[in-house]
Enzyme design. Structure first.
Site: not given
Ligand code: 13P
Length: 248
Positions: A9, A11, A93, A95, A163, A169, A208
């Site tokens: 991904n 992003k 996701h 985000e 996730e 991250g 990660s």
């Protein structure tokens, strides 16, 4: 046997140079080779499909609108993604859930929109740090799975990615036991709901994942691969993860 998946991904990262880098990935086509999916920003989808046409790399979008078309400035529909030749789309996701207020009901509608356009949905779920601390992880992700995934999910139209938000991250990952606990629970939920089909739906871990931790994560039962962010942005970082999956 569930074919393993390494999905990247990107992003809001990437450009034409990164697409060229992508084509250097070594990807096989056998059931024993991981399926490799790359999800660049929507602006790069057409080119990504063109550049990977002679490889086994598959391309996906990162989000889609629930509607097929209409007055939704800045959005993109699942059928538009499908028209580029992409075959997958990430939905739900964290985000998007957090940054764009997408609740389970909306994510469910996006999964449905993806299917209607003939795309495979990569459905993301995961708990926050606070939910992990208050020992609510299994309840939260169980609810997300149940409420975001429509009833006609199959192993062909759906991939699920767990996730944990606090691992994205940050360089932090859950312990292997924590990954096992969540993936076992998700597998049980899928089997309870979809029977033998639930055995076949691929369950990815994301947050990660790097070359240095990939092998141990991939050895956890019910981890069928990874959804990778930062380490998918260079072929030299992503390739060892694909290789680790092939060797598991
Ligand atoms: P990182 O691999 O950068 O932690 O991101 C994971 C992720 O959000 C993939 O969707």
């Amino acid at each position: 046997m569930r074919r393993k998946i390494a999905a990247g991904n990107w992003k809001m990262n990437g450009d034409n140079n990164l697409l060229d880098d992508l084509t250097t990935l070594t990807v096989g086509q056998n059931i024993s080779d991981p399926e490799v999916i790359v999800c660049p920003p929507h602006t790069l989808l057409n080119k990504a499909v063109e550049k990977t046409v002679n490889s086994f790399i598959k391309i996906g979008g990162q989000d889609c609108h629930v509607e097929k078309d209409g007055a939704y400035t800045g959005d993109i529909s699942a059928s538009m993604i499908a028209e580029t030749g992409a075959k997958y789309v990430i939905v739900g996701h964290s985000e998007r859930r957090d940054g764009h207020n997408e609740d389970n009901q909306r994510v469910r509608a996006k999964v449905q929109a993806a299917w209607s356009a003939g795309l495979i949905a990569i459905l993301c779920i995961g708990e926050s740090a606070a939910e992990r601390s208050s020992k609510d992880t299994l309840t939260i992700i169980g609810t997300q799975l149940h409420a975001s995934l429509p009833d006609d999910a199959t192993a062909v139209n759906t991939i699920v990615a767990y996730e944990p938000i606090w691992a994205i991250g940050t360089g932090k990952t859950p312990t292997l036991n924590q990954i096992k606990e969540t993936h076992d629970m998700l597998r049980d939920e899928l089997i309870n709901r979809f029977g033998t089909e639930g055995m076949k739906i691929r369950l990815l871990y994301g947050g990660s994942v790097k070359a240095t931790n990939a092998t141990e994560i991939f050895q956890v039962e019910n981890v069928d691969g990874a959804l990778v962010g930062g380490a998918s942005l260079k072929a030299t970082d992503f390739q060892p993860i694909i290789d680790a999956l092939a060797e598991t």
